[in-house]
Design an enzyme around this catalytic site. Structure first.
Site, PDB file in Angstrom:
ATOM      1  CB  SER A  47      -0.865   0.042   1.266  1.00 45.89           C
ATOM      2  OG  SER A  47      -1.690  -1.071   1.344  1.00 45.89           O
TER       3      SER A  47
ATOM      4  CG  HIS B 109      -1.979  -0.571  -4.368  1.00 49.94           C
ATOM      5  ND1 HIS B 109      -2.280   0.732  -4.074  1.00 49.94           N
ATOM      6  CD2 HIS B 109      -2.366  -1.291  -3.280  1.00 49.94           C
ATOM      7  CE1 HIS B 109      -2.826   0.791  -2.875  1.00 49.94           C
ATOM      8  NE2 HIS B 109      -2.885  -0.418  -2.378  1.00 49.94           N
TER       9      HIS B 109
ATOM     10  CD  GLU C 145      -2.358   3.750  -6.486  1.00 49.93           C
ATOM     11  OE1 GLU C 145      -2.269   4.975  -6.548  1.00 49.93           O
ATOM     12  OE2 GLU C 145      -2.065   3.112  -5.453  1.00 49.93           O
TER      13      GLU C 145
END
Ligand code: NAD
Length: 296
Positions: free
Chosen positions: A120, A141, A153
């Protein structure tokens, strides 16, 4: 670059969702966790989620069965990554532990394999530096719950090869996701923007400005957020939130990101949010309609 075999390392909240999504899309998935007792729970969660999709007529029974057959669990990391074209790491949000894991993955995965992290907040470059495969490291992500959330992401370091980036970006699209290109930076885009809001909501509670339900209602109704920030913190996991805030605080050298006292207090008590049954809310009666706790 083609992908057939995907290894998912870490079978918690994110790992089981990532495994499910790859398996539903026809990939062979090897699912590993450091703690073997997690694996049957992960498979049970995947089974439950697939059954729910079948009952909502979003998936046929034979498709759900095929997805389950695509998933093999492993208690041995070397076996789990032996055939991997891509490894997606979704273990604990701790830089030291992730670096050690990537060092091992570098030794045990086939030389052509791309190593991706679902971190994260931790810089992908740091994980890359723990390996000898510059250019083959990338951030992938996903968002929670992985089967429902469309965003991925895709994080490139200055070394990530263009062909690696393109392959992973395309793979996310194959999964029906919407990938977004992001450069390597603490928290990337999502958590650099989201976590300060969650932390400010927690600090607002600490300052006695309003109660848990009231803070969440303000953000839901006033800002049209589907879920208030404290409920969202519980959903993400308070351990994950604190870990991300600490990365932002250290890497951006700004104490404004220091986790709010209530986050640290709940973490110390082992109240990690929805996954442990208690956080800002109590999930023991009705997990879908949890009760705000009296924490003062
Ligand atoms: P989690 O605590 O639910 O699961 C982590 C799993 O990793 C656990 O099952 C644990 O047993 C396992 N594990 C710990 N050390 C390991 C090791 N050395 N090797 C293999 N497995 C190991 O956490 P999570 O919420 O699934 O988060 C996993 C990763 O995904 C973290 O990096 C987190 O920041 C990231 N992430 C979390 C969310 C979220 O909403 N929870 C969203 C996006 C990304």
């Amino acid at each position: 670059m083609t992908f057939q075999n995907i290894s998912v390392v870490g079978a918690g909240t994110m790992g089981n969702g990532i495994a499910q999504v790859f398996a539903q899309n026809g990939f062979k998935v090897s699912l590993y966790d450091h703690f073997p007792e997690v694996l049957p729970k992960a498979v049970a969660t995947i089974e439950k989620n697939l059954s729910r999709l079948v009952s909502k007529e979003k998936l046929r029974t034979d498709q759900a069965q095929a997805a389950l057959i695509n998933i093999q669990t492993h208690t041995d990391l070397a076996a789990a990554v032996a055939q991997a074209d891509l490894v997606v790491e979704a273990a604990i949000e701790d830089e030291g532990q992730k670096k050690a894991l990537f060092q091992t993955l570098d030794q045990q995965a086939p030389s052509h394999a791309i190593l991706a992290s679902n971190t994260s907040s931790i810089l992908i470059g740091r994980l890359e530096a723990a390996t000898h495969r510059k250019g083959q490291l990338i951030g992938m992500h996903f968002f929670n719950p992985v089967p429902m959330m469309r965003l991925v992401e895709v994080i490139r370091t200055p070394h990530t090869q263009q062909s690696v980036f393109d392959a992973v970006f395309g793979l996310a699209q194959t999964l029906g996701k919407v990938p977004v290109e992001v450069n390597d930076a603490p928290g990337f885009v999502a958590n650099r923007v989201l976590m300060p809001m969650i932390n400010e909501a927690a600090n607002t509670w600490n300052a006695g400005v309003a109660g848990i339900a009231e803070i969440d209602t303000v953000m839901q109704l006033g800002m049209a957020h589907p879920m208030g920030p404290l409920r969202l913190a519980d959903f993400i996991g308070l351990d994950v939130c604190v870990a991300i805030l600490e990365v932002l605080q250290t890497e951006l050298q700004n104490d404004h990101y220091a986790p709010a006292p209530i986050l640290l207090q709940l973490l110390a008590a082992g109240d990690l949010g929805q996954k442990s049954g208690r956080g800002f809310y109590d999930y023991s009666q009705d997990p879908k309609n949890p009760t705000p706790r009296n924490l003062r």
